[in-house]
Design a protein around this motif. Sequence first.
Motif, PDB file in Angstrom:
ATOM      1  N   SER A   1      -4.214  16.633  -6.611  1.00 36.80           N
ATOM      2  CA  SER A   1      -4.719  17.829  -5.949  1.00 36.80           C
ATOM      3  C   SER A   1      -6.143  17.666  -5.421  1.00 36.80           C
ATOM      4  CB  SER A   1      -4.666  19.021  -6.905  1.00 36.80           C
ATOM      5  OG  SER A   1      -5.401  18.753  -8.091  1.00 36.80           O
ATOM      6  N   ASP A   2      -6.913  16.734  -5.996  1.00 29.82           N
ATOM      7  CA  ASP A   2      -8.291  16.559  -5.518  1.00 29.82           C
ATOM      8  C   ASP A   2      -8.373  15.691  -4.267  1.00 29.82           C
ATOM      9  OD1 ASP A   2      -9.380  14.053  -7.992  1.00 29.82           O
ATOM     10  OD2 ASP A   2      -7.812  14.022  -6.465  1.00 29.82           O
ATOM     11  N   GLY A   3      -7.228  15.196  -3.818  1.00 31.62           N
ATOM     12  CA  GLY A   3      -7.198  14.446  -2.574  1.00 31.62           C
ATOM     13  C   GLY A   3      -7.471  12.959  -2.682  1.00 31.62           C
ATOM     14  N   THR A   4      -7.766  12.491  -3.889  1.00 32.44           N
ATOM     15  CA  THR A   4      -7.953  11.050  -4.028  1.00 32.44           C
ATOM     16  C   THR A   4      -6.602  10.362  -3.851  1.00 32.44           C
ATOM     17  OG1 THR A   4      -7.635  11.195  -6.417  1.00 32.44           O
ATOM     18  CG2 THR A   4      -9.895  11.306  -5.601  1.00 32.44           C
ATOM     19  N   THR A   5      -6.628   9.089  -3.544  1.00 30.70           N
ATOM     20  CA  THR A   5      -5.380   8.369  -3.294  1.00 30.70           C
ATOM     21  C   THR A   5      -5.290   7.125  -4.168  1.00 30.70           C
ATOM     22  OG1 THR A   5      -6.435   7.194  -1.466  1.00 30.70           O
ATOM     23  CG2 THR A   5      -5.183   9.173  -0.928  1.00 30.70           C
ATOM     24  N   ASN A   6      -4.044   6.741  -4.430  1.00 29.07           N
ATOM     25  CA  ASN A   6      -3.781   5.577  -5.260  1.00 29.07           C
ATOM     26  C   ASN A   6      -2.623   4.824  -4.625  1.00 29.07           C
ATOM     27  OD1 ASN A   6      -3.835   3.867  -7.638  1.00 29.07           O
ATOM     28  ND2 ASN A   6      -1.948   4.906  -8.233  1.00 29.07           N
ATOM     29  N   TYR A   7      -2.780   3.498  -4.514  1.00 28.70           N
ATOM     30  CA  TYR A   7      -1.753   2.692  -3.854  1.00 28.70           C
ATOM     31  C   TYR A   7      -1.352   1.500  -4.728  1.00 28.70           C
ATOM     32  CZ  TYR A   7      -3.173   5.132   0.407  1.00 28.70           C
ATOM     33  OH  TYR A   7      -3.448   6.086   1.343  1.00 28.70           O
ATOM     34  N   ALA A   8      -0.109   1.115  -4.588  1.00 26.84           N
ATOM     35  CA  ALA A   8       0.321  -0.151  -5.171  1.00 26.84           C
ATOM     36  C   ALA A   8      -0.378  -1.273  -4.414  1.00 26.84           C
ATOM     37  CB  ALA A   8       1.832  -0.299  -5.051  1.00 26.84           C
ATOM     38  N   ASP A   9      -0.693  -2.339  -5.116  1.00 27.93           N
ATOM     39  CA  ASP A   9      -1.398  -3.451  -4.480  1.00 27.93           C
ATOM     40  C   ASP A   9      -0.620  -3.997  -3.286  1.00 27.93           C
ATOM     41  OD1 ASP A   9      -2.732  -4.870  -7.589  1.00 27.93           O
ATOM     42  OD2 ASP A   9      -3.482  -3.291  -6.271  1.00 27.93           O
ATOM     43  N   SER A  10       0.696  -3.959  -3.364  1.00 22.20           N
ATOM     44  CA  SER A  10       1.538  -4.551  -2.328  1.00 22.20           C
ATOM     45  C   SER A  10       1.483  -3.797  -1.005  1.00 22.20           C
ATOM     46  CB  SER A  10       2.985  -4.627  -2.806  1.00 22.20           C
ATOM     47  OG  SER A  10       3.466  -3.336  -3.132  1.00 22.20           O
ATOM     48  N   VAL A  11       0.981  -2.565  -1.015  1.00 24.86           N
ATOM     49  CA  VAL A  11       0.961  -1.777   0.220  1.00 24.86           C
ATOM     50  C   VAL A  11      -0.457  -1.410   0.669  1.00 24.86           C
ATOM     51  CG1 VAL A  11       3.218  -0.811  -0.374  1.00 24.86           C
ATOM     52  CG2 VAL A  11       1.128   0.513  -0.838  1.00 24.86           C
ATOM     53  N   LYS A  12      -1.446  -1.764  -0.110  1.00 24.11           N
ATOM     54  CA  LYS A  12      -2.831  -1.424   0.251  1.00 24.11           C
ATOM     55  C   LYS A  12      -3.184  -2.015   1.611  1.00 24.11           C
ATOM     56  CE  LYS A  12      -4.894  -0.842  -4.337  1.00 24.11           C
ATOM     57  NZ  LYS A  12      -5.799  -1.434  -5.365  1.00 24.11           N
ATOM     58  N   GLY A  13      -3.805  -1.190   2.435  1.00 23.88           N
ATOM     59  CA  GLY A  13      -4.203  -1.630   3.765  1.00 23.88           C
ATOM     60  C   GLY A  13      -3.113  -1.475   4.808  1.00 23.88           C
ATOM     61  N   ARG A  14      -1.887  -1.189   4.377  1.00 20.70           N
ATOM     62  CA  ARG A  14      -0.781  -1.025   5.314  1.00 20.70           C
ATOM     63  C   ARG A  14      -0.225   0.395   5.303  1.00 20.70           C
ATOM     64  NH1 ARG A  14       3.839  -3.701   4.487  1.00 20.70           N
ATOM     65  NH2 ARG A  14       3.594  -3.852   2.212  1.00 20.70           N
ATOM     66  N   PHE A  15      -0.182   1.003   4.134  1.00 16.44           N
ATOM     67  CA  PHE A  15       0.375   2.355   3.990  1.00 16.44           C
ATOM     68  C   PHE A  15      -0.756   3.357   3.776  1.00 16.44           C
ATOM     69  CE2 PHE A  15       4.811   1.108   2.140  1.00 16.44           C
ATOM     70  CZ  PHE A  15       4.993   0.236   3.195  1.00 16.44           C
ATOM     71  N   THR A  16      -0.535   4.575   4.269  1.00 20.25           N
ATOM     72  CA  THR A  16      -1.495   5.652   4.059  1.00 20.25           C
ATOM     73  C   THR A  16      -0.760   6.914   3.632  1.00 20.25           C
ATOM     74  OG1 THR A  16      -2.975   4.756   5.764  1.00 20.25           O
ATOM     75  CG2 THR A  16      -3.324   7.039   5.083  1.00 20.25           C
ATOM     76  N   ILE A  17      -1.169   7.470   2.510  1.00 18.05           N
ATOM     77  CA  ILE A  17      -0.594   8.727   2.036  1.00 18.05           C
ATOM     78  C   ILE A  17      -1.520   9.877   2.403  1.00 18.05           C
ATOM     79  CG2 ILE A  17      -1.652   8.574  -0.266  1.00 18.05           C
ATOM     80  CD1 ILE A  17       0.954   9.817  -1.385  1.00 18.05           C
ATOM     81  N   SER A  18      -0.924  10.990   2.802  1.00 17.92           N
ATOM     82  CA  SER A  18      -1.707  12.176   3.127  1.00 17.92           C
ATOM     83  C   SER A  18      -0.893  13.411   2.765  1.00 17.92           C
ATOM     84  CB  SER A  18      -2.084  12.192   4.608  1.00 17.92           C
ATOM     85  OG  SER A  18      -0.914  12.226   5.417  1.00 17.92           O
ATOM     86  N   LYS A  19      -1.528  14.570   2.791  1.00 17.49           N
ATOM     87  CA  LYS A  19      -0.813  15.790   2.426  1.00 17.49           C
ATOM     88  C   LYS A  19      -1.291  16.961   3.250  1.00 17.49           C
ATOM     89  CE  LYS A  19      -3.924  17.044  -1.362  1.00 17.49           C
ATOM     90  NZ  LYS A  19      -4.003  17.624  -2.714  1.00 17.49           N
ATOM     91  N   ASN A  20      -0.473  17.976   3.313  1.00 19.67           N
ATOM     92  CA  ASN A  20      -0.813  19.238   3.955  1.00 19.67           C
ATOM     93  C   ASN A  20      -0.548  20.326   2.918  1.00 19.67           C
ATOM     94  OD1 ASN A  20      -0.675  21.718   5.359  1.00 19.67           O
ATOM     95  ND2 ASN A  20      -0.293  20.623   7.278  1.00 19.67           N
ATOM     96  N   ASN A  21      -1.619  20.832   2.322  1.00 24.75           N
ATOM     97  CA  ASN A  21      -1.454  21.813   1.234  1.00 24.75           C
ATOM     98  C   ASN A  21      -0.770  23.088   1.724  1.00 24.75           C
ATOM     99  OD1 ASN A  21      -2.700  20.121  -0.657  1.00 24.75           O
ATOM    100  ND2 ASN A  21      -4.735  20.884  -0.137  1.00 24.75           N
ATOM    101  N   ALA A  22      -1.073  23.486   2.936  1.00 27.13           N
ATOM    102  CA  ALA A  22      -0.502  24.731   3.455  1.00 27.13           C
ATOM    103  C   ALA A  22       1.008  24.634   3.616  1.00 27.13           C
ATOM    104  CB  ALA A  22      -1.147  25.073   4.793  1.00 27.13           C
ATOM    105  N   LYS A  23       1.485  23.417   3.825  1.00 23.66           N
ATOM    106  CA  LYS A  23       2.920  23.209   4.015  1.00 23.66           C
ATOM    107  C   LYS A  23       3.589  22.606   2.788  1.00 23.66           C
ATOM    108  CE  LYS A  23       2.692  22.618   9.038  1.00 23.66           C
ATOM    109  NZ  LYS A  23       3.054  21.749  10.201  1.00 23.66           N
ATOM    110  N   ASN A  24       2.832  22.457   1.705  1.00 21.17           N
ATOM    111  CA  ASN A  24       3.380  21.826   0.492  1.00 21.17           C
ATOM    112  C   ASN A  24       4.066  20.509   0.818  1.00 21.17           C
ATOM    113  OD1 ASN A  24       2.487  23.895  -1.212  1.00 21.17           O
ATOM    114  ND2 ASN A  24       4.378  25.056  -0.950  1.00 21.17           N
ATOM    115  N   SER A  25       3.409  19.734   1.646  1.00 23.46           N
ATOM    116  CA  SER A  25       4.033  18.510   2.155  1.00 23.46           C
ATOM    117  C   SER A  25       3.167  17.286   1.897  1.00 23.46           C
ATOM    118  CB  SER A  25       4.286  18.643   3.656  1.00 23.46           C
ATOM    119  OG  SER A  25       5.237  19.646   3.913  1.00 23.46           O
ATOM    120  N   VAL A  26       3.849  16.155   1.803  1.00 23.30           N
ATOM    121  CA  VAL A  26       3.170  14.873   1.660  1.00 23.30           C
ATOM    122  C   VAL A  26       3.808  13.911   2.650  1.00 23.30           C
ATOM    123  CG1 VAL A  26       4.710  14.042  -0.180  1.00 23.30           C
ATOM    124  CG2 VAL A  26       2.388  13.123   0.007  1.00 23.30           C
TER     125      VAL A  26
END
Length: 121
Positions: free
Chosen positions: A53-78
């Motif tokens: 909920s604080d917006g920090t992100t965590n990635y598996a080492d295998s996807v770092k630099g290639r994948f990006t996670i984001s969210k839209n709180n108003a839409k309850n979406s990731v």
Amino acid sequence: QVQLVESGGGLVQAGGSLRLSCAASGRIFSIDAMGWYRQAPGKQRELVASIPSDGTTNYADSVKGRFTISKNNAKNSVYLQMNGLKPEDTADYYCNALISIAPFVESYTYWGQGTQVTVSS
């Protein structure tokens, strides 16, 4: 009840991109965290990325630099933007969310039905 619905999987060539979406609906009081997991044939399900909920992100080492996670709180979406896809990224991708359905009620983990991602070489 709470439902998570994913979309955006498909077939892509190596080096290509895909964007996965996941929307949570139903009786939702708060969302403590959302994330993406994947499971390849014959392998255990593994964490790909998460965003609390604080917006920090965590990635598996295998996807770092290639994948990006984001969210839209108003839409309850990731979302999961996947660039530079590799054949080893081929898997079923599952949305995951830690959700409380009412005040003072313990959060529970919910899962989506999964969406298939296939990366051809």
